[in-house]
Motif scaffolding. Structure first.
Motif, PDB file in Angstrom:
ATOM      1  N   LEU A 111       0.849  -1.186   0.000  1.00 10.13           N
ATOM      2  CA  LEU A 111       0.000   0.000   0.000  1.00 10.13           C
ATOM      3  C   LEU A 111       0.885   1.237   0.000  1.00 10.13           C
ATOM      4  N   PRO A 112       0.444   2.360  -0.616  1.00  3.91           N
ATOM      5  CA  PRO A 112      -0.825   2.507  -1.329  1.00  3.91           C
ATOM      6  C   PRO A 112      -0.862   1.687  -2.622  1.00  3.91           C
ATOM      7  N   VAL A 113      -2.063   1.370  -3.086  1.00  6.39           N
ATOM      8  CA  VAL A 113      -2.247   0.572  -4.287  1.00  6.39           C
ATOM      9  C   VAL A 113      -1.757   1.347  -5.506  1.00  6.39           C
ATOM     10  N   GLU A 114      -0.939   0.681  -6.315  1.00  5.82           N
ATOM     11  CA  GLU A 114      -0.499   1.274  -7.583  1.00  5.82           C
ATOM     12  C   GLU A 114      -1.558   0.942  -8.634  1.00  5.82           C
ATOM     13  N   THR A 115      -2.310   1.939  -9.043  1.00  2.79           N
ATOM     14  CA  THR A 115      -3.456   1.714  -9.912  1.00  2.79           C
ATOM     15  C   THR A 115      -3.098   1.890 -11.390  1.00  2.79           C
ATOM     16  N   VAL A 116      -4.005   1.478 -12.257  1.00  2.00           N
ATOM     17  CA  VAL A 116      -3.827   1.651 -13.701  1.00  2.00           C
ATOM     18  C   VAL A 116      -4.241   3.064 -14.104  1.00  2.00           C
ATOM     19  N   THR A 117      -5.389   3.518 -13.592  1.00  3.62           N
ATOM     20  CA  THR A 117      -5.819   4.903 -13.828  1.00  3.62           C
ATOM     21  C   THR A 117      -5.288   5.750 -12.658  1.00  3.62           C
ATOM     22  N   ASP A 118      -6.046   6.744 -12.247  1.00  2.00           N
ATOM     23  CA  ASP A 118      -5.556   7.586 -11.160  1.00  2.00           C
ATOM     24  C   ASP A 118      -6.193   7.279  -9.814  1.00  2.00           C
ATOM     25  N   SER A 119      -6.993   6.209  -9.740  1.00  2.00           N
ATOM     26  CA  SER A 119      -7.592   5.873  -8.449  1.00  2.00           C
ATOM     27  C   SER A 119      -8.125   4.444  -8.450  1.00  2.00           C
ATOM     28  N   ILE A 120      -8.282   3.877  -7.267  1.00  2.32           N
ATOM     29  CA  ILE A 120      -8.892   2.557  -7.104  1.00  2.32           C
ATOM     30  C   ILE A 120     -10.321   2.580  -7.623  1.00  2.32           C
ATOM     31  N   ILE A 121     -11.064   3.601  -7.242  1.00  2.89           N
ATOM     32  CA  ILE A 121     -12.467   3.686  -7.647  1.00  2.89           C
ATOM     33  C   ILE A 121     -12.590   3.681  -9.172  1.00  2.89           C
ATOM     34  N   LYS A 122     -11.771   4.466  -9.844  1.00  2.00           N
ATOM     35  CA  LYS A 122     -11.851   4.547 -11.304  1.00  2.00           C
ATOM     36  C   LYS A 122     -11.434   3.218 -11.945  1.00  2.00           C
ATOM     37  N   ASP A 123     -10.389   2.570 -11.415  1.00  2.00           N
ATOM     38  CA  ASP A 123      -9.965   1.278 -11.963  1.00  2.00           C
ATOM     39  C   ASP A 123     -11.115   0.277 -11.964  1.00  2.00           C
ATOM     40  N   ILE A 124     -11.814   0.166 -10.822  1.00  2.00           N
ATOM     41  CA  ILE A 124     -12.899  -0.808 -10.713  1.00  2.00           C
ATOM     42  C   ILE A 124     -14.067  -0.411 -11.615  1.00  2.00           C
ATOM     43  N   MET A 125     -14.271   0.897 -11.799  1.00  2.00           N
ATOM     44  CA  MET A 125     -15.375   1.361 -12.638  1.00  2.00           C
ATOM     45  C   MET A 125     -15.116   1.150 -14.126  1.00  2.00           C
ATOM     46  N   VAL A 126     -13.905   1.449 -14.589  1.00  2.00           N
ATOM     47  CA  VAL A 126     -13.688   1.490 -16.039  1.00  2.00           C
ATOM     48  C   VAL A 126     -12.979   0.258 -16.601  1.00  2.00           C
ATOM     49  N   ILE A 127     -12.407  -0.583 -15.760  1.00  2.00           N
ATOM     50  CA  ILE A 127     -11.763  -1.804 -16.243  1.00  2.00           C
ATOM     51  C   ILE A 127     -12.719  -2.963 -16.003  1.00  2.00           C
ATOM     52  N   ASP A 128     -13.265  -3.492 -17.080  1.00  2.00           N
ATOM     53  CA  ASP A 128     -14.324  -4.499 -16.958  1.00  2.00           C
ATOM     54  C   ASP A 128     -13.919  -5.675 -16.087  1.00  2.00           C
ATOM     55  N   LYS A 129     -12.696  -6.139 -16.223  1.00  2.00           N
ATOM     56  CA  LYS A 129     -12.265  -7.333 -15.505  1.00  2.00           C
ATOM     57  C   LYS A 129     -11.898  -7.077 -14.041  1.00  2.00           C
ATOM     58  N   ALA A 130     -11.773  -5.831 -13.639  1.00  2.00           N
ATOM     59  CA  ALA A 130     -11.365  -5.510 -12.272  1.00  2.00           C
ATOM     60  C   ALA A 130     -12.545  -5.638 -11.318  1.00  2.00           C
ATOM     61  N   ILE A 131     -12.423  -6.540 -10.340  1.00  2.00           N
ATOM     62  CA  ILE A 131     -13.512  -6.781  -9.384  1.00  2.00           C
ATOM     63  C   ILE A 131     -13.160  -6.318  -7.975  1.00  2.00           C
ATOM     64  N   GLY A 132     -11.921  -5.837  -7.790  1.00  2.00           N
ATOM     65  CA  GLY A 132     -11.503  -5.400  -6.470  1.00  2.00           C
ATOM     66  C   GLY A 132     -10.010  -5.133  -6.466  1.00  2.00           C
ATOM     67  N   ILE A 133      -9.429  -5.083  -5.267  1.00  2.00           N
ATOM     68  CA  ILE A 133      -7.987  -4.877  -5.144  1.00  2.00           C
ATOM     69  C   ILE A 133      -7.351  -6.054  -4.405  1.00  2.00           C
ATOM     70  N   GLY A 134      -6.061  -6.248  -4.631  1.00  2.00           N
ATOM     71  CA  GLY A 134      -5.385  -7.334  -3.935  1.00  2.00           C
ATOM     72  C   GLY A 134      -4.173  -7.825  -4.700  1.00  2.00           C
ATOM     73  N   GLU A 135      -3.416  -8.808  -4.153  1.00  2.00           N
ATOM     74  CA  GLU A 135      -3.636  -9.226  -2.804  1.00  2.00           C
ATOM     75  C   GLU A 135      -2.887  -8.287  -1.871  1.00  2.00           C
ATOM     76  N   ILE A 136      -3.634  -7.535  -1.058  1.00  2.00           N
ATOM     77  CA  ILE A 136      -3.049  -6.615  -0.096  1.00  2.00           C
ATOM     78  C   ILE A 136      -2.536  -7.435   1.089  1.00  2.00           C
ATOM     79  N   ALA A 137      -1.268  -7.258   1.442  1.00  2.00           N
ATOM     80  CA  ALA A 137      -0.670  -8.074   2.497  1.00  2.00           C
ATOM     81  C   ALA A 137      -0.754  -7.402   3.855  1.00  2.00           C
ATOM     82  N   ILE A 138      -1.164  -8.182   4.851  1.00  2.00           N
ATOM     83  CA  ILE A 138      -1.092  -7.749   6.244  1.00  2.00           C
ATOM     84  C   ILE A 138      -0.335  -8.814   7.024  1.00  2.00           C
ATOM     85  N   SER A 139       0.214  -8.434   8.161  1.00  2.00           N
ATOM     86  CA  SER A 139       0.949  -9.371   9.027  1.00  2.00           C
ATOM     87  C   SER A 139       2.043 -10.105   8.257  1.00  2.00           C
ATOM     88  N   ASP A 140       2.797  -9.354   7.458  1.00  2.00           N
ATOM     89  CA  ASP A 140       3.828  -9.971   6.626  1.00  2.00           C
ATOM     90  C   ASP A 140       4.995  -9.007   6.447  1.00  2.00           C
TER      91      ASP A 140
END
Length: 391
Positions: A132-161
């Motif tokens: 984190l922060p997420v390196e996106t394709v567009t300029d935001s996570i919200i826009k990536d999920i909205m405009v990239i048909d195949k994008a269903i979320g973010i990940g794999e975000i690592a915790i406790s690692d």
């Protein structure tokens, strides 16, 4: 058109012996007996006697481009091939990046996902990688999920690692909230696929988010929870709050490593049922093509392996044969439960109107006999029919 006759259907709920009619990639009829005669149309008849029909497996956590590199470039695992998936019964896959978000990126991941879709299966992706922060394709996570048909979320975000860049809770919560909003606006799952490492904090960030923010529990999708019984206990506590968690399958479930999957899937599923929880709270994925690195107590690299999609069927067989868990319950964890979590309304069940993703399994051994993806035969009577472009 295809007509599968006299097959015992697990949809994944057991329906008994039926005929199934497939046309243009969809299931168009499931009945006790179907008489299909259409002038000028060839109908392929498949004999289902002695076989079980199940939905095609959905692998919600897969490194399509390979993973690894934790001990140098020579440890980068290879890209997946089409038959690596279809021979394992996987007809839908969600791809992601892990430790390495530099030598591999989301543009390459999307390209690979599109290639596999063209070759015959269904694909989705998560945007981002461990850090984190997420390196996106567009300029935001919200826009990536909205405009990239195949994008269903973010990940794999690592915790406790130790490989996650030590994100703050605020960074984690902000990314999860954005994934949620992107999903709402696009009518998608908007989930956060969360790699849970071997660190002492385990699911701390997730519970903190549930206690201190308004982000709903459905946003979080933690995986690799089989590392320890302590982590399994926290995952069950998460499920009791309405969450769905994921277990990484293993081709060698009785062999213990300092890697994902120390506690076999079958035992975790049994614990879920013994707790009186609905089996809908658990899924199984393969972490396919991902590296399976082992580190000592001081964080020094020891060795590495490569995960395989074949671990899904191994997990199902183990649950049924060694824990005596009903097949229809075990199958949920790689079919309908995953479809519900990813909001894939056209996947995960053998139901009229849904995609014709179907496996035919040998009744006694549960070995794969036939694989049909979107109505196209990939494997027939144990023989590969469709291979990838460069296979």
């Amino acid at each position: 058109m295809k007509l599968v006759r006299d097959v015992e259907i697990y949809a994944p709920k057991r329906l008994g012996k039926k005929d199934v009619l497939i046309s243009e990639g969809k299931i168009i009829a499931i009945e006790d007996r179907i008489e299909a005669h259409i002038t000028g149309v060839d109908i392929e008849v498949i004999d289902g006697k002695g076989l079980i029909a199940t939905p095609g497996f959905i692998d919600a956590h897969f490194h399509l481009l390979g993973g690894g590199g934790e001990n140098g470039f020579q440890n980068r695992t290879p890209e997946v091939k089409l038959t690596d998936l279809t021979e394992a019964g996987v007809t839908t896959v969600a791809g992601l990046l892990g430790t390495d978000g530099v030598g591999r990126d989301d543009a390459a991941l999307l390209s690979k996902a599109h290639a596999l879709e063209i070759e015959g299966i269904t694909t989705y992706v998560y945007i981002g990688n461990y850090r984190l922060p997420v390196e996106t394709v567009t300029d935001s996570i919200i826009k990536d999920i909205m405009v990239i048909d195949k994008a269903i979320g973010i990940g794999e975000i690592a915790i406790s690692d130790h490989r996650n860049g030590s994100p703050t809770f605020a960074e984690f919560a902000h990314a999860c909230a954005d994934a949620r909003v992107g999903g709402l606006l696009a009518g998608k799952a908007g989930i956060v696929n969360i790699h849970v490492g071997p660190g002492k904090d385990r699911l701390k960030f997730i519970f903190q988010a549930l206690d201190e923010t308004d982000i709903p529990v459905a946003t979080f999708y933690p995986t690799h929870v089989g590392r320890s019984q302590e982590l399994v206990d926290e995952a069950i506590a998460f499920a009791k709050r309405g969450g769905v968690f994921d277990v990484t399958g293993s081709e060698n479930p009785d062999q213990t490593y300092d890697i994902d999957g120390d506690i076999p899937f079958r035992k975790i599923l049994k614990q879920v049922l013994d707790e009186g929880l609905s089996p809908e709270c658990i899924t199984m994925t393969s972490d396919g093509q991902g590296s399976l690195p082992s580190f000592d107590s001081e964080g020094n690299f020891l060795h590495i392996g490569v995960a395989s999609a074949k671990s899904l069927l191994v997990g199902i067989k183990e649950a049924v044969k060694r824990e005596e868990i009903p097949l229809e319950i075990a199958l949920q964890t790689v079919t309908s439960n995953v479809a519900n979590k990813l909001k894939l309304a056209h996947k995960g069940q053998l139901v009229v109107g849904k995609d014709a993703d179907m496996l035919l399994l040998e009744k006694d051994s549960l070995d794969i006999h036939t694989v049909i993806a979107k109505g196209e035969t990939m494997i027939a009577d144990h023989e590969i029919i469709k291979r990838g472009t460069f296979e």
